[in-house]
Design a protein around this motif. Structure first.
Motif: not given
Length: 156
Positions: A2-23
């Motif tokens: 769930p946290a990775a999905r939230e990160w992937a939706a972030s407007d902060t690019r590095w956090l979104a990228q981290l979320g995508h990496d996990v997904l």
């Protein structure tokens, strides 16, 4: 997850990228739309560094990721980063994309050894293709693993 999905939706690019990496590594089928959107965004932005990781993530889903086929093919054809072509081929193969025999045949001339190795192992049995496989087998400048794979392919 769930946290990775939230990160992937972030407007902060590095956090979104981290979320995508996990997904990409661990996500489930429900995450396919997010991964497809990331690949589409990379295409639109011409972000050439890294879409291979998304391709690897999509490959885990096999035919269920078929909606990514046209994007993966475009990346394979257009990327200026030759090292990313083999992961695109792997993803297209995992998905079961049409036109894969021709992609493998073309990859027999790729500058990247990983792409040539995939091509030697999977290109269709056509006279033109097998002739190129024989050239790779006999090329003293070719990488040993490709020469060995070409020899095995021609012996079978």
């Amino acid at each position: 997850m769930p946290a990775a999905r939230e990160w992937a939706a972030s407007d902060t690019r590095w956090l979104a990228q981290l979320g995508h990496d996990v997904l990409e590594r661990h996500g489930g089928k429900g995450d396919l739309p997010v991964l497809l959107a990331e690949l589409e965004r990379d295409w639109v932005e011409q972000a050439w560094c890294g879409p291979m990781y998304t391709a690897r993530g999509l490959a885990r889903f096999g035919p269920e990721a078929a909606d990514a086929t046209s994007l993966l093919r475009r990346f394979w054809l257009q990327t200026p980063h030759s090292s990313e072509r083999a992961p695109y081929l792997d993803a297209l193969a995992a998905i079961g994309a049409a036109g894969l025999p021709e992609a493998y045949q073309e990859s027999l001339w790729d500058c990247e050894a990983n792409a040539r190795l995939l091509a030697v192992e999977h290109a269709p049995d056509r006279p033109y293709t097998l002739s190129r496989v024989a050239e790779l087998r006999d090329d003293p400048m070719e990488k040993p693993e490709i020469r060995k794979a070409a020899e095995a392919r021609l012996a079978s």
